[in-house]
Enzyme design. Structure first.
Site, short mmCIF file in Angstrom:
data_model
loop_
_atom_site.label_atom_id
_atom_site.label_comp_id
_atom_site.label_asym_id
_atom_site.label_seq_id
_atom_site.Cartn_x
_atom_site.Cartn_y
_atom_site.Cartn_z
CB CYS A 190 29.43 27.97 18.51
SG CYS A 190 28.62 28.36 20.07
CG ASN B 139 6.65 1.62 -0.44
OD1 ASN B 139 7.51 2.03 -1.21
ND2 ASN B 139 5.84 0.63 -0.73
CB CYS C 229 33.69 18.26 15.75
SG CYS C 229 35.40 17.75 16.02
CB CYS D 249 3.96 1.90 -5.13
SG CYS D 249 5.45 1.56 -5.99
CG PHE E 41 -1.91 -1.07 1.31
CD1 PHE E 41 -2.37 -1.68 0.15
CD2 PHE E 41 -2.41 -1.50 2.53
CE1 PHE E 41 -3.33 -2.70 0.21
CE2 PHE E 41 -3.35 -2.51 2.60
CZ PHE E 41 -3.81 -3.12 1.44
S1 SF4 Z 1 27.05 22.97 22.53
FE1 SF4 Z 1 28.72 23.74 21.28
S2 SF4 Z 1 27.69 24.86 19.58
FE2 SF4 Z 1 26.12 24.55 21.19
S3 SF4 Z 1 26.21 26.41 22.44
FE3 SF4 Z 1 27.62 24.95 23.42
S4 SF4 Z 1 29.59 25.39 22.51
FE4 SF4 Z 1 28.07 26.40 21.19
#
Ligand code: SF4
Ligand SMILES: Cc1cc2nc3c(=O)[nH]c(=O)nc-3n(C[C@H](O)[C@H](O)[C@H](O)COP(=O)(O)OP(=O)(O)OC[C@H]3O[C@@H](n4cnc5c(N)ncnc54)[C@H](O)[C@@H]3O)c2cc1C
Ligand SMILES: Cc1cc2nc3c(=O)[nH]c(=O)nc-3n(C[C@H](O)[C@H](O)[C@H](O)COP(=O)(O)O)c2cc1C
Lengths: 435, 445
Positions: A357, A204, A390, A139, A137
């Site tokens: 950040c 699906n 990171c 696709c 049921f």
């Molecule tokens: S977790 Fe990392 S990116 Fe988020 S506020 Fe803290 S330092 Fe900044």
């Protein structure tokens, strides 16, 4: 070695790894080789009604989304159900099941939404010796326009009705395959349950356009200058599938409904995650279409080594184990406070955390003239973005503040008791606090 | 019998044609599209990227690599060439292992940097292959500037000035423009006549006249240029060569390495270039390495590179030293030349004395050895040749402050001839460009 053998609604297989209904399971040649490679079961490529088979396009039928180094992250397709005659498929299913009695053989079906059509095909499938059926049921392209596939899956009443017809006609277990192209997955799952389904399988593919050819100004895959929406699958859809599986597993009504999970399963780890969220078996398509059948070796060795490590003897011990920990936002502990911490030894000084950040989050990372990056605890809200961007695994981690410590950002002492939004003073719905 | 590496004396055609062709093909083959895509994907798009800081011309490396990743290769080339108009040559000749790639965070992470140089070549080749020139001149300013020297410093300066709408005349004493790009860089770094093609491509900007065979001090005076033009830029490089100070330096078989290399670079058929059987090169820098390696590639049987101090003191990077070793050059360190030995006016051997360093000062050990030699290349450094009267010279270079200002108002200098910098192509480009900006700002003030 951990026991990977699986009993899913009475369908037995030596491991929980099945091939999903798709090109890999479209013919005897493929399925035999898949079984030789070690796959625990297959869901045969969807069969349609007797009579002239559907026809596929004769141009490209896939679109792709890539990550670094052209690693395939998402695949989309405009392929229809099997385009081979029904009797050929049934004959092949019979001989393969006869030669591999220990493997799960499930037959996927999609016929028009009429009781007679289902009653005609089910006995013929039963004769093959197959272990169960899966109702497609899901696709989202081509078949939906003909009133099948997701056109049925998007209407809970139809799901219930067709499931009931099937349950009344056949002794085989009935698995209902759900489409993700809906707003709340619990509704179709509940409908399947009401119709008497033995299990659901999901997801699906997701309706999608993967890319646009900017010279031809056409969506891809492009057929003679035009394109259409297709079904999206592969690693990119895994998070969506995981959530949908979890929603069904933690929904009171459907909590006991067995789930065969599908959607981006590529490694043993993906499989284990789906199983932890309640899946009794997992189905794989894009990963084998990308890397071939042999990946099941890694899935088997990886899953069993991990289970051995953790002391899990059999798959029953992992199925659903993470479900109690899936909760709603309002129940998360607001007294759980963490701070990002950068391991200076591991840091390669790329500065990605800083850019992330500083530009988009909370200006909580300091950068020195000689590129030493450090977290300002008084600004860090613990969002985790720096960890995510990171490139070095484990370089940035989140340290949990202990009760009694002061959070330099808020100046408040960390409390040891759990407290969530429902009782938070800022919650306007929290009448207790107001009283 | 045809010549071979064993044939005594200085003779041509030691190697078969194919061997010479192979030996002088690209040291680093250009990336194809796939290789470039794989290499580009490795870039992390670092914040305030260390590679960019390390680049003397300050190319936005993460940005041009991102542009390659997304298939906008021409945009990548513009990002490069906007900072460094000789980005194509620099992609080939920069010692990236001591510049951008040395500080790549993936060098720290995995010991394998993103291959910035080859990616840069991929982008610039792509643009230059279409023969398009991506920059257009600003409206004419009516100002005229003389640039002396058509090497990287002069070309970079002239291009930036032309871009700003000035009229530029370049005077160069050689037969062709390009400076050491044309006459000095190792042949396997700039194949297929790239140096000349790059100059032709650069001049498409317009507004630049090149006058070759014009030498300052010889028919052309700085005073006259100052008189005829609104500003003068000196990019004359280091045309002089240091001597060993030994008897016999003019003996047959003894030659400056730079002259050998210039002959090699201009040879219409490398196979016809004569080379000794036993070649000795004295020096420890890039010129010594290039002379030694190319002697081997021409078919010399034995090539010894002799440097007076230890390996760690060699100006040539470890990468260059390894390259030489891999081509079969025998590197001898801690030995200094003591005597050039000839027979019948022809070089037969060079005598060396071992050395030690005492408190940083070189001293002979009194122990001597001889290397058989039919050819000796001197590569112990280039120096400023006769310079026009006027600008103050300090420590062998034209003293400059700020963006290439000499002690004479209205006269700028940059590249190898000017103080500061690393005597690299890329620093010459940066200094030429920055001087142009300063000239522009001064003239338009
Ligand atoms: S977790 Fe990392 S990116 Fe988020 S506020 Fe803290 S330092 Fe900044
Ligand atoms: C053998 C060798 C190999 C090298 N290899 C590398 C390498 O791999 N990578 C790298 O980065 N660098 C290398 N270098 C260094 C690099 O070539 C120089 O740093 C760079 O060319 C300096 O540029 P420039 O414009 O200052 O001088 P030059 O390139 O020397 O150009 C100066 C120009 O001025 C002309 N000129 C000189 N005197 C006069 C005058 N009186 N009147 C008119 N014209 C005059 C010259 O003929 C020449 O054309 C190498 C150098 C040598 C010698
Ligand atoms: C952390 C985060 C928070 C978001 N919050 C909102 C929001 O409050 N309102 C909203 O309309 N979309 C929100 N979005 C969705 C984005 O606007 C955007 O639609 C989505 O991320 C898809 O775009 P992208 O993946 O191309 O960035 C949020 C996205 C992220 C990543």
């Amino acid at each position: 070695m951990a026991d990977l053998s699986t009993d899913f609604v009475g369908i037995k297989s030596p491991n929980p790894f099945w091939l999903a209904s798709a090109p890999p399971t479209d013919k005897e040649y493929n399925v035999r080789r898949a079984f030789e490679a070690g796959w625990g079961g297959v869901v045969w490529k969807t069969l349609g009604e007797d009579g002239p088979p559907v026809v596929n396009v004769n141009g490209p039928r896939y679109g792709a989304v890539y990550g670094a180094d052209r690693r395939l992250l998402g695949l989309n397709n405009i392929e229809l159900i099997t385009d081979r005659p029904l009797e050929v498929n049934l004959r092949e299913i019979t001989t393969v099941k006869r030669d591999y009695p220990d493997r799960a053989m499930i037959v996927s079906l999609m016929v028009p939404c009429e009781e007679e059509a289902w009653k005609r095909i089910l006995p013929r499938v039963e004769q093959t010796g197959a272990d169960g059926i899966e109702l497609n049921f899901g696709c989202p392209h081509g078949m939906a326009e003909r009133g099948m596939g997701s056109a049925v899956g998007q209407v809970p009443e139809y799901i219930e009705m067709v499931t009931r017809w099937c349950k009344q006609t056949t002794r085989m277990p009935v698995i209902v395959k759900l489409t993700p192209n809906i707003t709340d997955i619990r509704h179709p799952a509940e409908a399947a349950l009401r119709g008497g389904a033995d299990a659901v399988s999901l997801i699906n593919t997701i309706n999608s356009i993967t890319s646009v050819d900017l010279d031809a100004m056409s969506p891809e895959p492009m057929i003679d200058g035009k394109g259409t929406h297709g079904g999206y699958c592969g690693p990119a859809v895994k998070p969506i599938a995981l959530n949908m599986v979890a929603e069904i597993a933690r929904n009171a009504t459907t909590a006991k409904l067995p789930i065969s999970a599908i959607g981006g399963v590529t490694t043993w780890r993906d499989a284990a995650e789906f199983m932890a969220l309640g899946a009794g078996s997992v189905q794989v398509c894009t990963a084998v279409m990308t890397y071939g059948f042999r990946i099941v070796e890694e899935m088997i060795s990886g899953l069993s080594d991990w289970m051995d490590d953790k002391g899990y003897a059999g798959v029953d011990q992992i199925i659903g184990r993470a479900v109690p920990n899936v909760t709603d936002w309002q129940f998360l502990n607001l007294n759980y406070i963490t701070k990002a911490e950068i391991d200076q030894e591991a840091c390669i000084k790329c500065g990605r955390c800083y850019a992330a950040c500083e530009d988009t989050s909370h200006q909580a990372i300091a950068m020195s003239a000689d590129r030493v990056f450090s977290v300002k605890d008084e600004e860090c809200v613990a969002c985790n973005l720096c960890v995510d961007v990171c490139p070095i695994e484990g370089c940035i981690s989140m340290r949990e503040l202990q009760p009694g410590e002061v959070d330099p950002r808020t100046g408040k002492t960390v409390e040891k008791d759990y407290a969530n939004w429902t009782t938070h003073p800022n919650n306007p719905g929290n009448t207790c606090a107001a009283e | 019998m045809p010549n071979s590496p064993m044939t005594p004396g200085i003779v041509p055609e030691r190697l078969p044609e194919q061997a010479v062709t192979d030996n002088f093909s690209d040291l680093h083959a250009p990336f194809d599209r796939h290789e470039a895509a794989v290499a580009a994907d490795r870039c992390y798009f670092c914040h305030d990227a260390p590679c960019q800081t390390a680049c003397p011309t300050d190319i936005d490396i993460p940005m041009f690599i991102r542009e390659i990743q997304t298939g906008a290769v021409e945009a990548a080339a513009r990002t490069i060439l906007g900072q460094n108009i000789l980005g194509g040559m620099c992609a080939r000749v920069c010692p990236t292992e001591t510049l951008c790639e040395e500080v790549c965070v993936r060098e720290a992470a995995e010991g394998a940097p993103v291959e910035i140089g080859r990616l840069q070549r991929f982008a610039t080749d792509h643009l230059m292959d279409s023969n398009a020139h991506p920059f257009a001149r600003a409206q004419s300013t009516g100002k005229r500037i003389a640039v002396v020297g058509a090497g990287p410093a002069g070309l970079s300066c002239a291009h930036r000035l032309a871009l700003k709408g000035h009229e530029v005349t370049i005077f160069d004493n050689r037969s062709k423009p390009g400076g050491l790009n044309e006459f000095g860089i190792a042949a396997y770094k700039t194949t297929n006549d790239f140096a000349a093609r790059e100059v032709a491509w650069l001049l498409q900007i317009g507004g630049i006249t090149v006058e070759n065979g014009k030498s300052i001090g010889d028919g052309l005076s700085l005073a006259a240029l100052q008189n005829d033009f609104d500003a003068v830029f000196l990019g004359v490089g280091l045309a002089g060569v240091n001597a060993l100070g030994l008897a016999g330096e003019d003996m047959e078989g003894v030659q400056n390495a730079v002259d050998f290399i210039a002959d090699l670079r201009q040879a219409p058929d490398l196979r016809k270039l004569a080379i000794g059987r036993d070649v000795v090169v004295i020096g420890g820098g890039m010129t010594a390495i290039d002379a030694a390696v190319q002697a081997r590639l021409l078919g010399a049987l034995n090539v010894s590179l002799v440097y007076r101090r230890g390996r760690d003191r060699m100006a040539a990077s470890p990468y260059e030293q390894d390259l030489a070793a891999s081509k079969g050059v025998h590197i001898v360190t801690n030995a200094r030349p003591a005597r050039i030995i000839g027979e019948a006016g022809r070089l037969v051997a060079v005598e060396f004395e071992y050395t030690t360093e005492v408190d940083g000062r070189l001293a002979g050990t009194g122990e001597f050895f001889r290397l058989k030699a039919d050819q000796l290349f001197k590569a112990i450094g280039q120096k400023l040749a006769d310079t026009p009267d006027g600008p103050v010279i300090a420590d062998g270079k034209i003293r400059v402050s700020g963006a290439g200002r000499t002690s004479v108002s209205g006269v700028w200098a940059g590249g190898d001839c000017a103080s500061g910098g690393d005597d690299l192509t890329v620093t010459a480009v940066a200094e030429g460009r920055d001087a142009a900006e300063d000239i522009h700002a001064t003239l338009m003030a």
